[in-house]
Design an enzyme around this catalytic site. Sequence first.
Site: not given
Length: 292
Positions: A263-265
């Site tokens: 995901g985002h991280f």
Amino acid sequence: MNVKHKYTLVNGLNIFYREAGSRDNPTILLLHGFPSSSHMYRNLIVRLADRYHVIAPDYPGFGNSDQPSMTDFNYTFNGITDLINTFVVQLNLVKYSIYVHDYGAPVGYRLAVMHPERIQAIISQNGNAYEVGLEAAWAPIQAFWKNPDDVTIRQGVIDLLSIEVTKHQYVSGTRDPEAISPDNWKNDQIHLDREGNHEIQLALYYDYQNNLKQYPTWHEYFRKHQPPVLVAWGRNDIFFGVKGALAYTNDIQDVEVHLLNTGHFPLEEDLEVSVNLILNFLDTRLAAQRNL
């Protein structure tokens, strides 16, 4: 390799930063995203510091840096960039690579445009520079750009600063959400919940539209200066999509694009993959620059 946790006074503000590695080695400037801080780089720094000098500051209003009032600091991406530029000068960072994530991209790319002679390489991990990269999750913020005084729209944006949404940014799109430590979102939320911080974040949300206006300038920088770029992107990011990762190939000749199944991280779930990609990329590109 020990990480040092330091403060330095920049334009009257105490700016916190993490530093590791010998200054005799090439420098990597790690520019954090939202809603995090240099905390997001805590594991990466240790893994890079044997070969590189690594610096990771917290922006004003984030992490352990000062949070001046809205009247005492210009909470825009131009304002943050100007401060980080002064920070870089004070630390005498003459040349460096930048690692940009989320908010780090508009800061890092402004720095690159201001001083292209400093930039040795770019690592973008979900650091967007193309409109095609903006996903549907931006809709509440885009509505805020058009109607910042609408009470309902404004409240919808404030709701994005809740602990539930902060957690969602870390676990959404991951293969194993239980592998992501809650320390991440709880640490971020402590800072988001500070008195006055919501207004700061709203100001940055509103100013983000000005980053889109800078995209053509950044693309021209890419085309003219052709920095080597590594794109190691969490392909399940709800904010910055795969099209934003692939778009770098439109302007950069020496670009590697790797789409990671997270995901985002990405550093939370794919640290080892990211470390290997970064070291292989920088080792080869910087060695080639030294041999020119």
